[in-house]
Design a protein around this motif. Structure first.
Motif, short mmCIF file in Angstrom:
data_model
loop_
_atom_site.label_atom_id
_atom_site.label_comp_id
_atom_site.label_asym_id
_atom_site.label_seq_id
_atom_site.Cartn_x
_atom_site.Cartn_y
_atom_site.Cartn_z
N TYR A 124 28.49 38.72 42.15
CA TYR A 124 27.37 39.47 42.68
C TYR A 124 26.93 40.30 41.92
CZ TYR A 124 29.47 37.24 47.11
OH TYR A 124 29.85 36.31 48.03
N PRO A 161 25.19 43.73 47.80
CA PRO A 161 25.28 42.70 46.71
C PRO A 161 24.62 41.29 47.09
CG PRO A 161 27.18 43.74 47.39
CD PRO A 161 26.34 44.28 48.29
N PHE A 210 24.33 37.35 45.90
CA PHE A 210 25.39 36.39 45.34
C PHE A 210 24.71 35.68 43.99
CE2 PHE A 210 28.56 32.96 45.46
CZ PHE A 210 27.74 31.92 45.06
N GLN A 240 29.45 31.03 41.93
CA GLN A 240 30.87 31.01 42.23
C GLN A 240 31.78 29.67 41.48
OE1 GLN A 240 31.90 29.06 46.31
NE2 GLN A 240 32.55 31.16 46.67
N TYR A 275 35.23 27.30 40.82
CA TYR A 275 36.28 26.70 41.29
C TYR A 275 36.75 25.53 40.58
CZ TYR A 275 39.53 24.13 44.04
OH TYR A 275 40.50 23.57 44.64
N ARG A 291 30.27 25.95 41.71
CA ARG A 291 30.16 25.13 42.85
C ARG A 291 28.87 25.36 43.52
NH1 ARG A 291 34.03 21.00 42.78
NH2 ARG A 291 35.70 21.69 41.31
N GLN A 292 28.43 26.67 43.63
CA GLN A 292 27.37 26.79 44.23
C GLN A 292 26.58 27.95 43.35
OE1 GLN A 292 27.51 28.49 48.34
NE2 GLN A 292 29.43 29.12 48.23
N LEU A 341 29.59 42.76 40.53
CA LEU A 341 30.95 42.42 41.06
C LEU A 341 31.49 41.27 41.08
CD1 LEU A 341 29.80 44.64 44.33
CD2 LEU A 341 31.58 45.32 42.64
N VAL A 389 40.31 29.21 47.80
CA VAL A 389 39.66 28.16 48.48
C VAL A 389 40.07 27.51 49.82
CG1 VAL A 389 40.68 25.86 47.30
CG2 VAL A 389 38.27 26.01 47.53
N GLY A 393 38.66 28.94 53.38
CA GLY A 393 37.39 28.66 54.26
C GLY A 393 36.64 29.59 54.52
N GLU A 394 36.06 29.61 55.58
CA GLU A 394 34.68 30.30 55.85
C GLU A 394 35.37 31.69 56.44
OE1 GLU A 394 30.54 29.58 58.16
OE2 GLU A 394 32.46 28.24 58.63
N ALA A 451 36.97 38.14 50.99
CA ALA A 451 37.19 38.09 49.49
C ALA A 451 37.43 39.59 48.92
CB ALA A 451 35.56 37.93 48.94
#
Lengths: 115, 115
Positions: free
Chosen positions: B35, B43, B45, B48, B50, B55-56, B90, B96, B99-100, B104
């Motif tokens: 971030y 912050p 994004f 990310q 993994y 991944r995004q 950051l 993983v 989940g939602e 973090a």
């Protein structure tokens, strides 16, 4: 798109008084909401989260937050403020994309607790 | 448990230069997110990682790139630095499988100043 709003740039409260830091959210689907605190020149520290269930969530350092679905709010509260609570507070909503979580943060609210 | 560690803590670079920031995730975490926190902002994004793959990604130009190593640690690279890249960067880690609704964990950040 997921978003959160923190309408107050700064909140001032006297030590020993209750404090509230406001947060409203906009999400599609179930909201997963978080509060983080940031002290000067430091990273973010997790305070609490709302997933489901009881609308009153208890977290670290005596903080709690109240989830209100009808008002789409997730306000942070503490019954009795301490001078050491003075810091920057961020509300965040979790957003899943392609199976991975990312956090969308508000702009932050500075809490100043006076002795 | 050492938590999330980032290095260096502070960095000064000149416009046009390149910079690499490093992050070691919390033990047991396999997903690393980066971030950018500009002064007075929440912050934002960046991306990310993994399983060593991005991944995004957030709304950041290709000058921002990253890498994840087999031990889950990660690097953020920024090329052709601009004055506007000055910020606190950051790193956050999470499992993983969480989940939602997984919180973090954040490192203390790297303060990058571009002059």
């Amino acid at each position: 798109a997921q978003s959160v709003a923190q309408p107050e740039d700064q909140v001032n409260v006297a030590e020993g008084n209750p404090l509230t830091v406001k947060c409203t959210y906009s999400v599609s689907g179930n909201p997963y909401l978080f509060w983080y605190v940031q002290y000067p020149n430091r990273g973010l520290q997790f305070l609490l989260k709302y997933i489901t269930g009881d609308n009153l969530v208890k977290g670290s350092y005596g903080f709690e937050a109240e989830f209100n679905k009808s008002q789409t709010s997730f306000h942070l509260k503490k019954p009795s403020a301490l001078v050491s609570d003075s810091a920057l507070y961020f509300c965040a909503v979790s957003h899943m994309n392609t199976g991975f979580q990312k956090l969308v943060f508000g702009t932050g609210t500075r809490l100043l607790v006076s002795p | 448990d050492a938590g999330v560690t980032q290095s260096p803590t502070h960095l000064i670079k000149t416009r046009g230069q390149q910079v690499t920031l490093r992050c070691s995730p919390k033990s047991g975490h396999d997903t690393v997110s980066w971030y950018q926190q500009a002064l007075g902002q929440g912050p934002q994004f960046i991306f990310q990682y993994y399983e060593e793959e991005e991944r995004q990604r957030g709304n950041f130009p290709d000058r921002f790139s990253g890498h994840q190593f087999p031990n889950y640690s990660s690097e953020l690279n920024v090329n052709a630095l601009l004055l506007g890249d000055s910020a606190l960067y950051l790193c956050a880690s999470s499992p993983v499988w969480g989940g939602e609704n997984t919180e973090a964990f954040f490192g203390q950040g790297t303060r990058l100043t571009v002059v």
